[in-house]
Write a protein that holds these residues in place. Structure first.
Motif, PDB file in Angstrom:
ATOM      1  N   UNK B 180       0.874  -1.308  -0.099  1.00  0.00           N
ATOM      2  CA  UNK B 180       0.078  -0.013  -0.024  1.00  0.00           C
ATOM      3  C   UNK B 180       0.862   1.292  -0.079  1.00  0.00           C
ATOM      4  N   UNK B 181       1.860   1.304   0.569  1.00  0.00           N
ATOM      5  CA  UNK B 181       2.855   2.515   0.545  1.00  0.00           C
ATOM      6  C   UNK B 181       3.603   2.763  -0.795  1.00  0.00           C
ATOM      7  N   UNK B 182       3.943   1.683  -1.661  1.00  0.00           N
ATOM      8  CA  UNK B 182       4.412   1.866  -2.752  1.00  0.00           C
ATOM      9  C   UNK B 182       3.434   2.078  -3.653  1.00  0.00           C
ATOM     10  N   UNK B 183       1.900   1.583  -3.496  1.00  0.00           N
ATOM     11  CA  UNK B 183       1.128   1.753  -4.238  1.00  0.00           C
ATOM     12  C   UNK B 183       0.512   3.104  -4.281  1.00  0.00           C
ATOM     13  N   UNK B 184       0.761   3.870  -3.024  1.00  0.00           N
ATOM     14  CA  UNK B 184       0.052   5.122  -2.968  1.00  0.00           C
ATOM     15  C   UNK B 184       1.147   6.225  -3.252  1.00  0.00           C
ATOM     16  N   UNK B 185       2.377   5.992  -2.868  1.00  0.00           N
ATOM     17  CA  UNK B 185       3.461   6.922  -3.070  1.00  0.00           C
ATOM     18  C   UNK B 185       3.800   7.059  -4.574  1.00  0.00           C
ATOM     19  N   UNK B 186       3.459   5.880  -5.159  1.00  0.00           N
ATOM     20  CA  UNK B 186       3.819   5.983  -6.635  1.00  0.00           C
ATOM     21  C   UNK B 186       3.103   7.058  -7.598  1.00  0.00           C
ATOM     22  N   UNK B 187       1.923   6.834  -7.179  1.00  0.00           N
ATOM     23  CA  UNK B 187       0.785   7.799  -7.740  1.00  0.00           C
ATOM     24  C   UNK B 187       0.863   9.298  -7.400  1.00  0.00           C
ATOM     25  N   UNK B 188       0.798   9.283  -5.951  1.00  0.00           N
ATOM     26  CA  UNK B 188       0.874  10.873  -5.745  1.00  0.00           C
ATOM     27  C   UNK B 188       2.350  11.408  -6.051  1.00  0.00           C
ATOM     28  N   UNK B 189       3.488  10.629  -5.899  1.00  0.00           N
ATOM     29  CA  UNK B 189       4.696  11.226  -6.277  1.00  0.00           C
ATOM     30  C   UNK B 189       4.919  11.574  -7.688  1.00  0.00           C
ATOM     31  N   UNK B 190       4.363  10.809  -8.359  1.00  0.00           N
ATOM     32  CA  UNK B 190       4.326  11.156  -9.870  1.00  0.00           C
ATOM     33  C   UNK B 190       3.711  12.437 -10.143  1.00  0.00           C
ATOM     34  N   UNK B 191       2.389  12.560  -9.769  1.00  0.00           N
ATOM     35  CA  UNK B 191       1.465  13.510  -9.986  1.00  0.00           C
ATOM     36  C   UNK B 191       2.096  14.788  -9.485  1.00  0.00           C
ATOM     37  N   UNK B 192       2.670  14.644  -8.254  1.00  0.00           N
ATOM     38  CA  UNK B 192       3.350  15.956  -7.611  1.00  0.00           C
ATOM     39  C   UNK B 192       4.677  16.621  -8.226  1.00  0.00           C
ATOM     40  N   UNK B 193       5.370  15.429  -8.383  1.00  0.00           N
ATOM     41  CA  UNK B 193       6.631  15.808  -9.196  1.00  0.00           C
ATOM     42  C   UNK B 193       6.383  16.462 -10.476  1.00  0.00           C
ATOM     43  N   UNK B 194       5.288  16.042 -11.310  1.00  0.00           N
ATOM     44  CA  UNK B 194       5.373  16.450 -12.581  1.00  0.00           C
ATOM     45  C   UNK B 194       4.756  17.808 -12.573  1.00  0.00           C
ATOM     46  N   UNK B 195       3.694  18.166 -11.768  1.00  0.00           N
ATOM     47  CA  UNK B 195       3.260  19.439 -11.606  1.00  0.00           C
ATOM     48  C   UNK B 195       4.141  20.484 -11.020  1.00  0.00           C
ATOM     49  N   UNK B 196       5.133  20.182 -10.139  1.00  0.00           N
ATOM     50  CA  UNK B 196       6.075  20.865  -9.481  1.00  0.00           C
ATOM     51  C   UNK B 196       6.842  21.421 -10.441  1.00  0.00           C
ATOM     52  N   UNK B 197       7.555  20.356 -11.452  1.00  0.00           N
ATOM     53  CA  UNK B 197       8.433  20.730 -12.285  1.00  0.00           C
ATOM     54  C   UNK B 197       7.919  21.588 -13.249  1.00  0.00           C
ATOM     55  N   UNK B 198       6.828  21.261 -13.574  1.00  0.00           N
ATOM     56  CA  UNK B 198       5.931  22.309 -14.910  1.00  0.00           C
ATOM     57  C   UNK B 198       6.114  23.896 -14.024  1.00  0.00           C
ATOM     58  N   UNK B 199       5.632  23.784 -12.880  1.00  0.00           N
ATOM     59  CA  UNK B 199       5.771  25.146 -12.035  1.00  0.00           C
ATOM     60  C   UNK B 199       7.064  25.896 -12.233  1.00  0.00           C
ATOM     61  N   UNK B 200       7.892  24.983 -11.642  1.00  0.00           N
ATOM     62  CA  UNK B 200       9.416  25.643 -11.687  1.00  0.00           C
ATOM     63  C   UNK B 200       9.725  26.085 -13.093  1.00  0.00           C
ATOM     64  N   UNK B 201       9.601  25.351 -14.041  1.00  0.00           N
ATOM     65  CA  UNK B 201       9.889  25.869 -15.537  1.00  0.00           C
ATOM     66  C   UNK B 201       9.095  27.007 -15.782  1.00  0.00           C
ATOM     67  N   UNK B 202       7.716  27.165 -15.286  1.00  0.00           N
ATOM     68  CA  UNK B 202       6.886  28.393 -15.807  1.00  0.00           C
ATOM     69  C   UNK B 202       7.715  29.503 -14.912  1.00  0.00           C
ATOM     70  N   UNK B 203       8.052  29.327 -13.645  1.00  0.00           N
ATOM     71  CA  UNK B 203       8.722  30.287 -12.929  1.00  0.00           C
ATOM     72  C   UNK B 203       9.775  31.049 -13.818  1.00  0.00           C
ATOM     73  N   UNK B 204      10.760  30.045 -14.214  1.00  0.00           N
ATOM     74  CA  UNK B 204      11.701  30.556 -15.116  1.00  0.00           C
ATOM     75  C   UNK B 204      11.224  31.431 -16.305  1.00  0.00           C
TER      76      UNK B 204
END
Lengths: 173, 252
Positions: B180-204
């Motif tokens: 359940x840990x890997x199951x949940x963190x895989x999804x949340x981590x992927x979504x969070x990382x992608x959106x955060x990276x987009x925001x960082x690029x947008x900040x530039x």
């Protein structure tokens, strides 16, 4: 002051780890899942399953119907071929019959024409004989007259019977 | 305030890549309580509406020759159904509505999260953890109900040498509880990382010199995120099916 520190905390730390929002998210998530589950299991999935089953049925029926139609088409083609062959045979028969009929008519007409020609020829010959006969008669008359005249001119006495006999003998020769 | 000071310290660039994940009340500025209507509530409601629009309104024609919407709905139906049957077997079809619920929720939450200004509910560990724990509990309870104590043979690798089996059992047991840990963190981590990276690029893009490059990077990341959104929903669902298979057939 309190809200300011909270805002700073939220901005620097991960919002995902802010435990104060967990109960809210979990509550609304469970509500959403239950709603979605009921929408799917009560309405959407049975409906889609029914549509798919119906389509499968339609496809099966259509395939069977197509099979039927194909058999019918083959049958119709056979019937057509048979009709064509029959018609051809009939046509041949009619042609032969017609030819025979025409030939018979032609023969009959030929025969009739031949008979007529023969008749006409006979008639013509008869007329010719008559004409010749009458011409002979005239010649004889003229000859008798002429002979009697010549005899009398030469000072003889024309004996009608003698002259006649002489002329008849001459004419026969 | 504090964030601005923080941003000013980095040469005038203000990055707030994590602000998009803040759970805020929809109305007013108060505390976030359990029943508060928040942006999370709003986007989950939109997820429900999207699912309703696709699977219920899209199929309202019940056409033998489907419209585009109906085709997509049927595609989703057959995609998940085939996955359940192929991975977990025919007897797992009882759980098909449940798995379909998980898949539709995750896939729509992911895609709605890709809209500009959106809040991505699945980027929160609280959400994905609930989903994963639900799967974990379902599978564990089902396993024991269906197989009784024989479900424990899942941890006893009978094909391994006897001496290795206890060690393997420990490893299997740990991996089972890590699921359940890997199951949940895989999804949340992927979504969070992608959106955060987009925001960082947008900040530039605040700097004119690198703005074209950053816009290009945002576009590329966005494309990748579209892919990730679907793949993560797929991975979550297929793993659920795999776990379900373990519960139904615990013998390797």
């Amino acid at each position: 002051m309190a809200s300011e520190t909270q805002g700073a905390e939220a901005a620097t730390g991960l919002p995902q780890l802010d435990i104060t929002t967990f109960s809210n998210q979990i509550f609304w998530l469970l509500v959403s899942l239950v709603v979605i589950y009921f929408i799917l299991s009560r309405v959407a999935l049975p409906r889609i399953a029914a549509v798919l089953a119906e389509r499968q049925g339609t496809i099966t029926n259509d395939l069977a119907a197509a099979e039927d139609l194909k058999a019918k088409a083959v049958e119709a083609e056979e019937a057509y071929n048979k009709a064509l062959a029959d018609a051809r045979a009939e046509a041949q028969k009619i042609i032969a019959e017609t030819r025979a009929e025409i030939k018979a008519d032609l023969d009959k007409a030929n025969e009739k024409a031949d008979a007529e020609i023969a008749e006409r020829t006979a008639e013509g010959e008869k007329k010719l004989a008559e004409i010749r006969e009458s011409a002979m008669e005239s010649v004889r008359e003229v000859a008798k007259g002429t002979a009697a005249e010549i005899v009398s001119a030469m000072g003889g006495k024309a004996d009608g019977r003698t002259v006649n006999a002489a002329i008849n003998a001459r004419m026969k020769g | 305030m504090a964030t601005e000071a923080h941003g000013a310290g980095e040469g005038g660039l203000a990055f707030h890549p994590m602000d998009q994940f803040l759970v805020k009340p929809l109305f007013g500025d108060g505390e976030v309580g359990m029943f508060t209507l928040t942006n999370a509530t709003f986007w989950m409601a939109l997820t429900i509406l999207a699912i309703f629009a696709l699977l219920v309104m899209g199929t309202s024609g019940r056409a033998t020759i489907p419209s585009r919407m109906q085709s997509v709905a049927e595609l989703a139906y057959e995609f998940v159904r085939k996955m359940v049957v192929d991975v977990a077997g025919k007897e797992a079809l009882v759980f098909f509505p449940y798995i379909m619920t998980l898949f539709m929720f995750i896939v729509f939450a992911n895609f709605l999260g890709l809209l500009p200004m959106a809040f991505t509910t699945t980027s929160h560990i609280a959400v994905t953890a609930v989903l994963a724990v639900m799967v974990f509990l379902t599978v564990t309870i089902l396993g024991f109900v269906k197989n009784g104590a024989a479900f424990l043979s899942l941890f006893w690798v009978s094909s391994a040498p006897l001496a290795l089996r206890p060690i393997l059992a420990v490893i299997e047991l740990i991996s089972y509880f890590v699921r359940p840990v890997s199951h949940s963190i895989r999804l949340a981590g992927n979504m969070m990382a992608g959106h955060a990276v987009i925001k960082v690029f947008a900040g530039f893009s605040q700097v004119a010199m690198i703005a074209p490059l950053s816009i290009l990077a945002v576009s590329a990341m966005y494309g990748l995120e579209v892919l990730v959104s679907f793949i993560q929903a797929y991975v979550f669902t297929i793993l659920t099916c795999v776990y379900l298979k373990d519960a139904l057939h615990p013998h390797h």
